[in-house]
Design a protein around this motif. Structure first.
Motif, PDB file in Angstrom:
ATOM      1  N   UNK A  54      -0.861  14.166  27.971  1.00 44.96           N
ATOM      2  CA  UNK A  54      -1.184  15.450  27.798  1.00 44.96           C
ATOM      3  C   UNK A  54      -1.782  16.587  28.688  1.00 44.96           C
ATOM      4  N   UNK A  55      -1.309  17.806  29.044  1.00 45.87           N
ATOM      5  CA  UNK A  55      -2.021  18.631  30.244  1.00 45.87           C
ATOM      6  C   UNK A  55      -1.355  19.947  30.366  1.00 45.87           C
ATOM      7  N   UNK A  56      -1.542  20.707  30.602  1.00 43.09           N
ATOM      8  CA  UNK A  56      -1.057  22.016  30.700  1.00 43.09           C
ATOM      9  C   UNK A  56       0.343  22.227  31.910  1.00 43.09           C
ATOM     10  N   UNK A  57       1.028  23.036  30.928  1.00 40.12           N
ATOM     11  CA  UNK A  57       2.349  23.520  31.631  1.00 40.12           C
ATOM     12  C   UNK A  57       1.617  24.535  33.446  1.00 40.12           C
ATOM     13  N   UNK A  58       2.068  24.160  34.411  1.00 41.84           N
ATOM     14  CA  UNK A  58       1.546  25.026  35.813  1.00 41.84           C
ATOM     15  C   UNK A  58       2.824  25.169  36.245  1.00 41.84           C
ATOM     16  N   UNK A  59       3.788  24.937  36.620  1.00 40.96           N
ATOM     17  CA  UNK A  59       4.743  25.214  36.810  1.00 40.96           C
ATOM     18  C   UNK A  59       6.230  25.282  36.203  1.00 40.96           C
ATOM     19  N   UNK A  60       7.517  25.763  35.458  1.00 35.99           N
ATOM     20  CA  UNK A  60       8.543  24.613  35.845  1.00 35.99           C
ATOM     21  C   UNK A  60       9.809  25.114  36.465  1.00 35.99           C
ATOM     22  N   UNK A  61      10.671  24.592  37.573  1.00 33.14           N
ATOM     23  CA  UNK A  61      11.706  24.724  38.223  1.00 33.14           C
ATOM     24  C   UNK A  61      13.240  25.206  37.626  1.00 33.14           C
ATOM     25  N   UNK A  62      12.825  24.370  36.349  1.00 28.96           N
ATOM     26  CA  UNK A  62      15.041  23.843  36.311  1.00 28.96           C
ATOM     27  C   UNK A  62      14.437  25.453  35.274  1.00 28.96           C
ATOM     28  N   UNK A  63      15.942  25.574  35.048  1.00 26.10           N
ATOM     29  CA  UNK A  63      16.790  26.912  34.457  1.00 26.10           C
ATOM     30  C   UNK A  63      17.888  26.429  34.060  1.00 26.10           C
ATOM     31  N   UNK A  64      18.140  27.563  32.845  1.00 23.22           N
ATOM     32  CA  UNK A  64      18.789  26.808  31.834  1.00 23.22           C
ATOM     33  C   UNK A  64      19.817  27.086  32.106  1.00 23.22           C
ATOM     34  N   UNK A  65      21.130  26.292  32.159  1.00 25.03           N
ATOM     35  CA  UNK A  65      22.664  26.044  32.630  1.00 25.03           C
ATOM     36  C   UNK A  65      22.993  25.323  33.702  1.00 25.03           C
ATOM     37  N   UNK A  66      21.588  25.154  34.233  1.00 23.84           N
ATOM     38  CA  UNK A  66      21.722  24.604  35.872  1.00 23.84           C
ATOM     39  C   UNK A  66      21.676  23.042  35.767  1.00 23.84           C
ATOM     40  N   UNK A  67      22.523  22.306  36.077  1.00 23.15           N
ATOM     41  CA  UNK A  67      23.067  20.556  36.545  1.00 23.15           C
ATOM     42  C   UNK A  67      21.915  20.443  37.506  1.00 23.15           C
ATOM     43  N   UNK A  68      21.272  19.163  37.088  1.00 19.47           N
ATOM     44  CA  UNK A  68      20.357  18.489  37.830  1.00 19.47           C
ATOM     45  C   UNK A  68      20.069  16.753  37.855  1.00 19.47           C
ATOM     46  N   UNK A  69      20.731  16.274  39.258  1.00 20.15           N
ATOM     47  CA  UNK A  69      20.829  15.134  38.997  1.00 20.15           C
ATOM     48  C   UNK A  69      19.481  14.556  38.710  1.00 20.15           C
TER      49      UNK A  69
END
Length: 411
Positions: A54-69
């Motif tokens: 449980x927690x509170x979202x602090x930051x989002x580094x991902x972007x829609x449409x981007x590919x990540x390893x």
């Protein structure tokens, strides 16, 4: 307040990356344990990335449409100390410290020191399992023996060694990494074993097979009755070999399904412009594959003459570069060695190789005479690049070859 990372999880054994298709959270949102927060897509399926606490979202580094390893940081959660204690998850700092310690700690590396030739005291450890994907616990990613350091690679280059050549060496580095010291110890160990220098032909075959094996290869097989082919062959002059019947049937089947003979280059499947097919010929200490041109347009009689000439020149090592290149597939008759089945490997520039096993007399039920009658049956096997051809397509192609062999007068 402690911060917990959201990593791109390991989504499958053979999956190294995934594309974010939907982000279902925003900074400030409250999330629960095992809540799906990001939807990702792999080449196999669409899956959800879930939270570990449980927690509170602090930051989002991902972007829609981007590919990540796998292992990429996708976001951060603010969590309470009580939640850290309850779930036992790592904070960002703890996760970084764990990775650094695993990679650099002399004590941890000392625990992994072993050499597989004589030492049976090594205890294998397993990576920690955490629920990264909803409903599926998966192992955290670890650096394995596949990694070769620049120092190790430089030493291999000095010795003329490839990665496949050190597969027998047990590594003592972090995660089983093979060190220069491991290689030297192994070479000293085998120095007194009997050995001989590999011929240029053997080295050429080894290089081709190494490059071929970088692809995902699969093999399917199908028994085929050869009685009609053998009967047809008895009435021919000159008599075509069984290899040529298979070669001709293979070419005609590929004309109907040319996409199965394509090869993958980047994001394109390159299709054949001519049905030129190679035939594997055994020579001293290796194999050569002369290519017969436009097999789909030639009669068995013409192919018999071309094949005899190619085999004769091949065994005398008189084939030119043009004789050996440009094939879209290969046929190999390992049945000439008495082998009933096998898994041939296609050349690096080809997607397919069709093999024929030795014919064997078997009792087959005949509805016409209502009794078992002896028939000659052989195994047809097709090995293919699974990136280009699926099992179903390979099965259809192989079945069509078998059907064509039942009508040899049309080949």
């Amino acid at each position: 307040m402690p911060t917990v990372p959201i990593f791109m999880p390991q989504l499958g054994e053979s999956i190294a990356e995934a594309t974010v298709v939907r982000i279902g959270i925003a900074p400030g949102d409250t999330v629960q344990t095992d809540q799906e927060v990001i939807e990702v897509e792999t080449s196999k399926a669409t899956m959800g990335v879930t939270t570990l606490c449980r927690g509170t979202v602090k930051e989002i580094h991902a972007k829609e449409g981007e590919t990540y390893s796998v292992g990429t940081l996708l976001g951060l959660l603010d969590v309470t100390e009580e939640e850290i204690v309850r779930t036992g998850v790592d904070t960002v700092e703890a996760a970084a410290d764990r990775r650094t310690a695993a990679a650099a700690s002399p004590q941890e590396q000392e625990k992994n020191l072993h050499f597989a030739l004589d030492d049976d005291s090594y205890e294998e450890s397993s990576p920690e399992v955490v629920p990264s994907v909803k409903g599926l616990p998966v192992p955290a990613g670890v650096m394995g023996a596949h990694y070769i350091s620049p120092r190790m690679r430089a030493r291999m280059n000095e010795m003329g060694l490839r990665e496949a050549d050190i597969s027998a060496v047990a590594g003592t580095g972090a995660g089983g990494r093979v060190m220069v010291e491991d290689l030297e110890k192994f070479l000293d160990y085998i120095d007194t074993w009997p050995s001989s220098n590999a011929s240029p032909m053997r080295m050429a075959v080894a290089d081709a097979m190494r490059r071929s094996w970088t692809r995902p290869l699969a093999t399917v097989g199908l028994p085929v009755k050869l009685d009609r082919v053998l009967e047809h062959r008895r009435n021919q002059d000159p008599k075509p070999g069984l290899t040529l019947y298979v070669l001709r049937a293979f070419a005609l089947a590929l004309v109907e399904e040319p996409a199965t003979a394509g090869f993958l280059i980047g994001q394109k499947v390159v299709h054949p412009r001519a049905f030129d097919i190679g035939v594997a010929v055994q020579v001293d200490d290796g194999v050569v594959v002369p290519v017969l041109r436009k097999v789909d347009q030639k009669s068995l009689s013409d192919l018999t003459k071309d094949y005899a000439e190619m085999v004769e020149r091949g065994r005398r090592r008189r084939l030119s570069e043009d004789d050996l290149r440009g094939g879209i597939a290969t046929v190999t008759n390992f049945g000439t060695f008495g082998l009933t089945s096998g898994t041939p490997i296609p050349l690096p520039n080809e997607t397919l190789i069709l093999g024929l096993g030795a014919g064997v007399k078997k009792p087959v039920w005949s509805s016409q005479v209502e009794a078992f009658v002896p028939m000659t049956e052989a195994e047809l096997v097709l090995t293919f690049d699974h990136r280009v051809v699926d099992g179903g397509g390979a099965g259809v192609l192989l079945s069509r070859v078998a059907q064509l062999l039942q009508e040899p007068e049309k080949l």
